[in-house]
Design an enzyme around this catalytic site. Sequence first.
Site, PDB file in Angstrom:
ATOM      1  N   SER A 234      33.622   6.991 -36.390  1.00 33.16           N
ATOM      2  CA  SER A 234      34.503   7.827 -35.562  1.00 33.16           C
ATOM      3  C   SER A 234      35.174   6.909 -34.544  1.00 33.16           C
ATOM      4  O   SER A 234      34.666   6.701 -33.452  1.00 33.16           O
ATOM      5  CB  SER A 234      33.701   8.917 -34.847  1.00 33.16           C
ATOM      6  OG  SER A 234      32.968   9.661 -35.777  1.00 33.16           O
TER       7      SER A 234
ATOM      8  N   LYS B  15      39.161  13.911 -36.573  1.00 35.34           N
ATOM      9  CA  LYS B  15      37.721  13.863 -36.266  1.00 35.34           C
ATOM     10  C   LYS B  15      37.458  14.060 -34.765  1.00 35.34           C
ATOM     11  O   LYS B  15      36.556  14.801 -34.377  1.00 35.34           O
ATOM     12  CB  LYS B  15      37.158  12.511 -36.734  1.00 35.34           C
ATOM     13  CG  LYS B  15      35.746  12.208 -36.302  1.00 35.34           C
ATOM     14  CD  LYS B  15      34.725  13.134 -36.930  1.00 35.34           C
ATOM     15  CE  LYS B  15      33.337  12.885 -36.364  1.00 35.34           C
ATOM     16  NZ  LYS B  15      32.383  13.928 -36.787  1.00 35.34           N
TER      17      LYS B  15
ATOM     18  N   LYS C 293      31.504   9.705 -26.572  1.00 34.46           N
ATOM     19  CA  LYS C 293      32.604   8.823 -27.008  1.00 34.46           C
ATOM     20  C   LYS C 293      33.666   9.625 -27.750  1.00 34.46           C
ATOM     21  O   LYS C 293      34.861   9.488 -27.497  1.00 34.46           O
ATOM     22  CB  LYS C 293      32.041   7.732 -27.922  1.00 34.46           C
ATOM     23  CG  LYS C 293      33.109   6.934 -28.657  1.00 34.46           C
ATOM     24  CD  LYS C 293      32.655   6.395 -30.002  1.00 34.46           C
ATOM     25  CE  LYS C 293      32.317   7.469 -30.991  1.00 34.46           C
ATOM     26  NZ  LYS C 293      32.027   7.006 -32.351  1.00 34.46           N
TER      27      LYS C 293
END
Length: 306
Positions: A102, A178, A247
């Site tokens: 990701s 994502k 994150k």
Amino acid sequence: MSDPAKPKLGFVGLGNMGGPMTRNLVTAGYEVTGFDINRPLLLQRAQEIGFHAAEGLADAARRSDIVITMLPNGKIVREAALGANGIADGLAKGSVLIDMSSSGATGTAALGKELAKRGITLVDAPVSGGVTGAVAGTLAIMIGADDPAAIERAMPILSAMGKKLFVAGSLGAGHAAKSINNYLGATNLVAVAEGLIAGTKFGLDPATLLAIINASTGASGTSQGLYPNQVLNRKFGAGFALALMAKDVGLAAELAQDIGMDAPQIALTAKRWARARDALPGNPDFTEIVKLLEADYGVELKPRKA
Ligand code: NAD
């Protein structure tokens, strides 16, 4: 037994997700060379799964036609790809690098340009479905690339790890999708916690309230999956680090900034997850953000009847 007609694969990052994903590639007949900076983990995975353990990034790449990365973040992917003795040093011209981590969409587009100068095509193919989906080979995979031929080469490989494959758009589109998906998951996790805490403070049994929500319009994948299976039973072990979720939400906030969009909900969710990352010690599971909220409000979401 590996199939010599299939491309040789390198796989970098053999953690919670990379381990089971590699197993599915080996089961599908791919010859895999794995690499992880955690050498004991690398050797353990290589022995258990049955792949070759590389000496380093360039070594893994040299033995491969296509390299897959499943690393913590885009900065690490960039360093692994372009650093000294990195993946680009080992890959032949015409090879493909598939980043399934990701990572950030903007950074991916920039990395793709630099790799293209070295004759390597970058594809982004991040996943959703967690460790359960990685083990079962049922991940959702969102694919971004500028070169349709590279997507065609990646598809059979990705099909060995996932069941719902989407071509999202140009390079970086998978990573954009994502981060937006995880922003929603992260928002849901916190929103359901606040709702259950409010209900519990009012006098409801959290398990009863969750059952009501899950039979009603407030239901979500988070309330139906994570809450019964990880939160109310106090398991808190979904296999996805809180720091990684923080994150991901940060990447959604960055994306909003990059496109000049004022997105207050994304900003709020990012702020709350950054706070949880800084407040909780060790390497907590992402579901443990609920514990922080419980502490904030002095309520534990314990079902009355276990
Ligand atoms: P993890 O921390 O379990 O695994 C990452 C692995 O990368 C570790 O084994 C680490 O040693 C290795 N590594 C770090 N730096 C390296 C380097 N420079 N060279 C080689 N190896 C290196 O993380 P994970 O949960 O497997 O997640 C991997 C990626 O997948 C992340 O980007 C994460 O956001 C994403 N993701 C995770 C989940 C999940 O449920 N765990 C779900 C979807 C997406």
